[in-house]
Design a protein around this motif. Sequence first.
Motif, PDB file in Angstrom:
ATOM      1  N   LEU A 117       0.854  -1.191   0.000  1.00  0.00           N
ATOM      2  CA  LEU A 117       0.000   0.000   0.000  1.00  0.00           C
ATOM      3  C   LEU A 117       0.887   1.236   0.000  1.00  0.00           C
ATOM      4  CD1 LEU A 117      -2.999  -0.440   2.479  1.00  0.00           C
ATOM      5  CD2 LEU A 117      -3.006  -0.451  -0.007  1.00  0.00           C
TER       6      LEU A 117
ATOM      7  N   TYR B  11      -3.003   3.771  -2.368  1.00  0.00           N
ATOM      8  CA  TYR B  11      -3.046   3.087  -3.654  1.00  0.00           C
ATOM      9  C   TYR B  11      -2.446   1.697  -3.512  1.00  0.00           C
ATOM     10  CZ  TYR B  11      -4.365   7.165  -6.405  1.00  0.00           C
ATOM     11  OH  TYR B  11      -5.054   8.222  -6.936  1.00  0.00           O
ATOM     12  N   TRP B  12      -2.969   0.779  -4.300  1.00  0.00           N
ATOM     13  CA  TRP B  12      -2.365  -0.540  -4.475  1.00  0.00           C
ATOM     14  C   TRP B  12      -1.904  -0.575  -5.920  1.00  0.00           C
ATOM     15  CZ3 TRP B  12       0.055  -4.555  -2.971  1.00  0.00           C
ATOM     16  CH2 TRP B  12       0.089  -5.705  -3.752  1.00  0.00           C
TER      17      TRP B  12
ATOM     18  N   PHE C 143      -7.074   2.608  -3.839  1.00  0.00           N
ATOM     19  CA  PHE C 143      -7.504   1.467  -3.035  1.00  0.00           C
ATOM     20  C   PHE C 143      -8.388   1.879  -1.866  1.00  0.00           C
ATOM     21  CE2 PHE C 143      -6.694  -1.865   0.207  1.00  0.00           C
ATOM     22  CZ  PHE C 143      -7.192  -2.951  -0.486  1.00  0.00           C
TER      23      PHE C 143
ATOM     24  N   ARG D  25     -11.845  -0.085  -2.059  1.00  0.00           N
ATOM     25  CA  ARG D  25     -12.081  -0.758  -3.340  1.00  0.00           C
ATOM     26  C   ARG D  25     -12.305  -2.244  -3.052  1.00  0.00           C
ATOM     27  NH1 ARG D  25     -12.763   1.072  -8.506  1.00  0.00           N
ATOM     28  NH2 ARG D  25     -11.104   2.562  -8.163  1.00  0.00           N
TER      29      ARG D  25
ATOM     30  N   GLU E  66      -9.207  -7.861   1.206  1.00  0.00           N
ATOM     31  CA  GLU E  66      -9.019  -7.334  -0.148  1.00  0.00           C
ATOM     32  C   GLU E  66      -7.563  -7.416  -0.582  1.00  0.00           C
ATOM     33  OE1 GLU E  66     -11.512  -6.755  -2.227  1.00  0.00           O
ATOM     34  OE2 GLU E  66     -12.731  -7.423  -0.544  1.00  0.00           O
TER      35      GLU E  66
ATOM     36  N   GLN F 288      -5.529  -9.580  -3.719  1.00  0.00           N
ATOM     37  CA  GLN F 288      -4.548  -8.996  -4.628  1.00  0.00           C
ATOM     38  C   GLN F 288      -3.226  -9.746  -4.624  1.00  0.00           C
ATOM     39  OE1 GLN F 288      -5.390  -6.493  -6.666  1.00  0.00           O
ATOM     40  NE2 GLN F 288      -7.414  -6.446  -5.751  1.00  0.00           N
TER      41      GLN F 288
END
Length: 87
Positions: free
Chosen positions: A25, A34-35, A40, A55, A81, A85
Motif C-alpha cells: 500500500l 493506492y495498491w 484502493f 475498493r 481485499e 490482490q
Amino acid sequence: MKHADSKALDRLEELLVKLRQYQGLKEKKRGIFYWKSNAFLHFHQNHDQLFADLRVGSDWERFPVNTQLEQEIFLTQVEIELRKQGI
C-alpha cells in the motif's frame, strides 16, 4: 459527502499508522492509499462522522470508522481485499 480534511484525518492517525504498515500500500497523499497504480482506499467526513471508502473488486464500499470496533472491522476487510490482490 466531502473528502476528509486534515483535522478529520488527525482523528484517524492511529488507523493511518496501521494502514501504512501493509506492504504494497502506498499513501500518495495523507489518507489516500493506492495498491500498485490503482486507488484502493480513502476517507470521507460527513459532519462529525468519518467513513472509509475501500475498493472491493471493481466497486467502492463505504465503512464507518468512528469507533475502535468499526476500525477493526474495516482493517479486517482491508486484509481480505489485499489477500485477493496476492499479498
